[in-house]
Design a protein around this motif. Structure first.
Motif, PDB file in Angstrom:
ATOM      1  N   TYR A  90      20.485  24.234  -7.396  1.00 24.13           N
ATOM      2  CA  TYR A  90      19.859  24.317  -6.069  1.00 24.13           C
ATOM      3  C   TYR A  90      20.003  25.736  -5.537  1.00 24.13           C
ATOM      4  O   TYR A  90      21.052  26.371  -5.686  1.00 24.13           O
ATOM      5  CB  TYR A  90      20.520  23.346  -5.089  1.00 24.13           C
ATOM      6  N   LYS A  91      18.933  26.216  -4.901  1.00 22.29           N
ATOM      7  CA  LYS A  91      18.959  27.522  -4.252  1.00 22.29           C
ATOM      8  C   LYS A  91      18.307  27.394  -2.887  1.00 22.29           C
ATOM      9  O   LYS A  91      17.298  26.708  -2.732  1.00 22.29           O
ATOM     10  CB  LYS A  91      18.199  28.546  -5.103  1.00 22.29           C
ATOM     11  N   GLU A  92      18.913  28.039  -1.904  1.00 29.15           N
ATOM     12  CA  GLU A  92      18.383  27.993  -0.537  1.00 29.15           C
ATOM     13  C   GLU A  92      16.921  28.431  -0.526  1.00 29.15           C
ATOM     14  O   GLU A  92      16.528  29.355  -1.218  1.00 29.15           O
ATOM     15  CB  GLU A  92      19.221  28.905   0.364  1.00 29.15           C
ATOM     16  N   GLY A  93      16.138  27.748   0.279  1.00 24.52           N
ATOM     17  CA  GLY A  93      14.701  27.985   0.293  1.00 24.52           C
ATOM     18  C   GLY A  93      13.957  26.844  -0.358  1.00 24.52           C
ATOM     19  O   GLY A  93      12.774  26.952  -0.685  1.00 24.52           O
ATOM     20  N   ASP A  94      14.679  25.721  -0.593  1.00 26.59           N
ATOM     21  CA  ASP A  94      14.076  24.506  -1.140  1.00 26.59           C
ATOM     22  C   ASP A  94      13.715  24.649  -2.612  1.00 26.59           C
ATOM     23  O   ASP A  94      12.644  24.209  -3.057  1.00 26.59           O
ATOM     24  CB  ASP A  94      12.838  24.112  -0.328  1.00 26.59           C
TER      25      ASP A  94
END
Length: 326
Positions: free
Chosen positions: A63-67
Motif C-alpha cells: 500500500y502507498k498513500e494516494g490510494d
C-alpha cells in the motif's frame, strides 16, 4: 479501624487495576494510529473454506498513500497467481502467467470487507457500535460485524492483535460460527519505499507458461440452485482453441462456458464495466446477468438471467472441483 484500612487498601487496588484496562474504543484508536503511514507491506497466509474444500493462498499486500494497492494472491496448491492492483487509472485484475489484465472502474477495496487490507479492518471496527474486546495474556482480540454484499453467509470477524495493537490473525465466521476465512499475518512493515513503477500494470513480470489448445478435463459445478439440472454439453474448436459449453435447465437456468486461456505476446488490457469480486476462490468480473473469471489456465463465462449475484458466485466457486453432475 483495622477493617477500615483493609477496605481502603482494596479500593485503591481496584482503582489501580482498572487503570490498566483498555476499552474497545481505546483499542481501536490505538490500532488506527498505526495506519497514519505513507505505506506498508503485509505478508501472510490465507485459508478459504469453499464447498468442503480448503484453498491455501500466500498473500502479499503493498500500500502507498494516494490510494495505491498491489495485492498478490498465489494459490499454494496450483502456484497460480493473480494480482489486484489499484492506481490512478483504475483497478486491475492481472494474471501474470497469461500476460493479460481486466480493468475496472471500481470502488474496491472500499465496497466490502477485505481481511488483508488494514484500512478495511479499521472500517469494520468503526462501523460496529458493539465491538467486543477481549484481553489475553499477550494479545487482544476485537470482534465485529463484517460487510460482504455478495456473501450473506459471512457475518462476523475476530481480529487478534499483539500488545501494541498490530494485527496478527483475522478470522471471518458464518452464521453457524464456523471460520470460513483465516488470514495469518507473518509480517507488517510500515513506511516502505516503493519503486515509482511498482504500481504500474505494465511492470508486472510475466511468468513462464506454455500455451495449450485442448481442454483435458471438463469442470462441472458442484453447486446447483434447487430445481436446476444438467442439460447438455458441447465441444467446439475454433482458431485452434477448444471451448466447452455446458447448459443447465430449470427455474434457475444458466450456461457455463470453459475455454483455454492463451498467453499473450503483448500485455492485453480488457476494459470492463462489471464489478470486481473476490468470492471464496474466485476473482471475477460480475455483471447484471453474467460472471467471468480466469483460473488455472482456463477462462470461464457464466451467463444467467435468473440467478442472483450470490447464486452465480456459488456456482462459480464450486467449479474448482471436478465432478460430473450428468
Amino acid at each position: 479501624m483495622h477493617i477500615k484500612k483493609i477496605i481502603i487498601t482494596l479500593f485503591v487496588l481496584l482503582l489501580l487495576t482498572g487503570c490498566g484496562k483498555m476499552d474497545s474504543k481505546e483499542a481501536i484508536n490505538k490500532y488506527k494510529k498505526h495506519l497514519d503511514t505513507d505505506s506498508y507491506t503485509l505478508t501472510g497466509e490465507m485459508d478459504i473454506v469453499s464447498n468442503e474444500e480448503v484453498y491455501h493462498y500466500n498473500v502479499n499486500v503493498d500500500y502507498k498513500e494516494g490510494d495505491y494497492y498491489k495485492v498478490s494472491l498465489i494459490n499454494k496448491n496450483t502456484t497460480n497467481e493473480q494480482i489486484i492492483l489499484k492506481n490512478n487509472n483504475g483497478v486491475y485484475v492481472v494474471t501474470p502467467a497469461l500476460n493479460k489484465s481486466y480493468k475496472f472502474q471500481s470502488e474496491w477495496p472500499y465496497n466490502s470487507s477485505q481481511v488483508y487490507i488494514l484500512s478495511s479492518l479499521l472500517n469494520d471496527l468503526e462501523n460496529d457500535s458493539n465491538v467486543v474486546l477481549e484481553e489475553m495474556e499477550e494479545e487482544y482480540s476485537l470482534t465485529s460485524t463484517v460487510n460482504y454484499p455478495n456473501n450473506s453467509e459471512l457475518i462476523s470477524q475476530k481480529i487478534i492483535f499483539d500488545k501494541d495493537m498490530i494485527p496478527k490473525l483475522v478470522e471471518v465466521y458464518n452464521k453457524e460460527g464456523i471460520s470460513c476465512i483465516t488470514l495469518k499475518i507473518s509480517k507488517i512493515e510500515f513506511d516502505n519505499d516503493f519503486d515509482e513503477n511498482h504500481f504500474e500494470v505494465s511492470k508486472i513480470e510475466v511468468t513462464d507458461e506454455e500455451n495449450v489448445s485442448n481442454i483435458d478435463e471438463i469442470i462441472y459445478p458442484m453447486y446447483l440452485p434447487v430445481g436446476t439440472k444438467f442439460n447438455s454439453e458441447e465441444k467446439i474448436s475454433e482458431d485452434g482453441t477448444q471451448r466447452v459449453i455446458l447448459s443447465f435447465t430449470g427455474d434457475k437456468s444458466f450456461i457455463l462456458i470453459e475455454e483455454v486461456s492463451n498467453l499473450k505476446k503483448e500485455h492485453e488490457v480488457t476494459n470492463t464495466e462489471g464489478e470486481l469480486v473476490f468470492y471464496e476462490n474466485i476473482v471475477g468480473d460480475l455483471k447484471e446477468s453474467s460472471l467471468s473469471w480466469t483460473m488455472d489456465g482456463k477462462d470461464y463465462y457464466l451467463i444467467a438471467e435468473n440467478l442472483t449475484n450470490e447464486e452465480m458466485l456459488k456456482v462459480a466457486s464450486s467449479t474448482s472441483v471436478v465432478s460430473s453432475l450428468k
